[in-house]
Design a protein around this motif. Structure first.
Motif, PDB file in Angstrom:
ATOM      1  N   ASP A   1     166.998 -41.047 -18.815  1.00  0.00           N
ATOM      2  CA  ASP A   1     166.016 -42.092 -19.090  1.00  0.00           C
ATOM      3  C   ASP A   1     164.690 -41.393 -19.319  1.00  0.00           C
ATOM      4  N   ALA A   2     163.649 -42.166 -19.641  1.00  0.00           N
ATOM      5  CA  ALA A   2     162.319 -41.572 -19.766  1.00  0.00           C
ATOM      6  C   ALA A   2     161.916 -40.982 -18.424  1.00  0.00           C
ATOM      7  N   GLN A   3     161.300 -39.813 -18.460  1.00  0.00           N
ATOM      8  CA  GLN A   3     160.895 -39.130 -17.241  1.00  0.00           C
ATOM      9  C   GLN A   3     159.510 -39.643 -16.818  1.00  0.00           C
ATOM     10  N   MET A   4     159.388 -40.110 -15.588  1.00  0.00           N
ATOM     11  CA  MET A   4     158.117 -40.645 -15.104  1.00  0.00           C
ATOM     12  C   MET A   4     157.326 -39.551 -14.386  1.00  0.00           C
ATOM     13  N   GLY A   5     156.020 -39.632 -14.508  1.00  0.00           N
ATOM     14  CA  GLY A   5     155.179 -38.639 -13.868  1.00  0.00           C
ATOM     15  C   GLY A   5     153.806 -39.181 -13.539  1.00  0.00           C
ATOM     16  N   TYR A   6     152.992 -38.320 -12.939  1.00  0.00           N
ATOM     17  CA  TYR A   6     151.622 -38.701 -12.611  1.00  0.00           C
ATOM     18  C   TYR A   6     150.704 -37.515 -12.873  1.00  0.00           C
ATOM     19  N   HIS A   7     149.417 -37.780 -12.933  1.00  0.00           N
ATOM     20  CA  HIS A   7     148.429 -36.723 -13.094  1.00  0.00           C
ATOM     21  C   HIS A   7     147.165 -37.107 -12.343  1.00  0.00           C
ATOM     22  N   LEU A   8     146.401 -36.099 -11.941  1.00  0.00           N
ATOM     23  CA  LEU A   8     145.100 -36.320 -11.314  1.00  0.00           C
ATOM     24  C   LEU A   8     144.241 -35.100 -11.546  1.00  0.00           C
ATOM     25  N   GLY A   9     142.928 -35.335 -11.640  1.00  0.00           N
ATOM     26  CA  GLY A   9     142.030 -34.226 -11.899  1.00  0.00           C
ATOM     27  C   GLY A   9     140.619 -34.683 -12.174  1.00  0.00           C
ATOM     28  N   VAL A  10     139.891 -33.875 -12.925  1.00  0.00           N
ATOM     29  CA  VAL A  10     138.487 -34.137 -13.213  1.00  0.00           C
ATOM     30  C   VAL A  10     138.254 -34.107 -14.719  1.00  0.00           C
ATOM     31  N   PHE A  11     137.184 -34.779 -15.148  1.00  0.00           N
ATOM     32  CA  PHE A  11     136.793 -34.766 -16.557  1.00  0.00           C
ATOM     33  C   PHE A  11     135.276 -34.697 -16.656  1.00  0.00           C
ATOM     34  N   ALA A  12     134.815 -34.227 -17.795  1.00  0.00           N
ATOM     35  CA  ALA A  12     133.391 -34.247 -18.128  1.00  0.00           C
ATOM     36  C   ALA A  12     133.252 -34.848 -19.522  1.00  0.00           C
ATOM     37  N   ARG A  13     132.137 -35.487 -19.773  1.00  0.00           N
ATOM     38  CA  ARG A  13     131.916 -36.088 -21.091  1.00  0.00           C
ATOM     39  C   ARG A  13     130.492 -35.813 -21.529  1.00  0.00           C
ATOM     40  N   PHE A  14     130.354 -35.273 -22.752  1.00  0.00           N
ATOM     41  CA  PHE A  14     129.049 -34.923 -23.294  1.00  0.00           C
ATOM     42  C   PHE A  14     128.957 -35.424 -24.725  1.00  0.00           C
ATOM     43  N   GLY A  15     127.763 -35.794 -25.136  1.00  0.00           N
ATOM     44  CA  GLY A  15     127.591 -36.196 -26.518  1.00  0.00           C
ATOM     45  C   GLY A  15     126.379 -37.072 -26.708  1.00  0.00           C
ATOM     46  N   GLY A  16     126.305 -37.629 -27.887  1.00  0.00           N
ATOM     47  CA  GLY A  16     125.210 -38.513 -28.246  1.00  0.00           C
ATOM     48  C   GLY A  16     125.401 -39.037 -29.644  1.00  0.00           C
ATOM     49  N   VAL A  17     124.635 -40.063 -29.994  1.00  0.00           N
ATOM     50  CA  VAL A  17     124.678 -40.687 -31.319  1.00  0.00           C
ATOM     51  C   VAL A  17     126.114 -41.098 -31.669  1.00  0.00           C
ATOM     52  N   GLY A  18     126.820 -41.636 -30.696  1.00  0.00           N
ATOM     53  CA  GLY A  18     128.160 -42.161 -30.945  1.00  0.00           C
ATOM     54  C   GLY A  18     129.286 -41.157 -30.896  1.00  0.00           C
ATOM     55  N   PHE A  19     128.973 -39.841 -30.793  1.00  0.00           N
ATOM     56  CA  PHE A  19     129.999 -38.806 -30.773  1.00  0.00           C
ATOM     57  C   PHE A  19     130.076 -38.207 -29.375  1.00  0.00           C
TER      58      PHE A  19
END
Length: 198
Positions: free
Chosen positions: A46-64
């Motif tokens: 069957d489809a293999q189920m999983g999980y994830h956890l961690g950190v993210f950062a987001r940078f940008g401006g003018v819609g990008f």
């Protein structure tokens, strides 16, 4: 005095705008993974189920924006070895994939709260195995690193962020499974919830 007040007001407004569109946070979620093999005799039950956890950062401006992430990902499931002889019952194998995933998404915003994104993902094997349950397949040596891509959409509501992404594999995570030549690339749907800390 008026100039100083204007400078302070502009600075505070700029910092507020920066904080709304940029920051660092934590995220976690679930995935539904499909692993395909060339031979056709070794298939996921069957489809293999999983999980994830961690950190993210987001940078940008003018819609990008650019969004790098570091995630611990675990996927578990079972595979069946199907014999060409109908008199031989299927053999069951237990699979476990533990990886460190590093996706780097880039995209743009729509209507201020919706994000559309795509980018590469590098996956580093931590402890992955397909445990032996028969005589054909032994424990497998998985590659130390693989490459893939992700594409998806996100929605931001205050400090909360919701994402749905599709991930496709660009490289195999092992060359063969027992006597079977394997074109085993990870393809999965990933759902995440995140919280921007600052």
């Amino acid at each position: 005095m008026k100039k100083l007040a204007l400078i302070v007001l502009v600075t505070l407004s700029s910092l507020s705008l920066y904080a709304q569109k940029n920051g660092v946070g934590i995220k976690a979620g679930l995935s539904s993974t499909q692993v395909n093999f060339e031979g056709g005799q070794l298939v996921p039950s069957d489809a293999q189920m999983g999980y994830h956890l961690g950190v993210f950062a987001r940078f940008g401006g003018v819609g990008f924006f650019v969004q790098p992430e570091v995630l611990f990902t675990q996927t578990t499931g079972q595979f069946l070895e199907i014999s060409s002889l109908s008199s031989i019952p299927p053999i069951n194998y237990e699979a476990k994939f533990n990886r460190l995933d590093v996706p780097v998404m880039a995209g743009f915003r729509l209507l201020k709260i919706i994000r559309v994104m795509a980018g590469p993902i590098a996956s580093f094997n931590i402890d992955s195995s397909l445990k032996e349950a028969g005589t054909t397949v032994q424990n497998i040596d998985f590659k130390k690193a693989t490459l893939g891509y992700q594409t998806g959409v996100g929605v931001d509501l205050g400090n909360l962020t919701f994402e749905g992404k599709y991930e496709g594999g660009l490289s195999r995570f092992t060359e063969n499974v027992g006597s079977y030549t394997a074109d085993n690339r990870l393809n999965q749907w990933v759902l995440s919830v995140g919280f921007k800390l600052f």
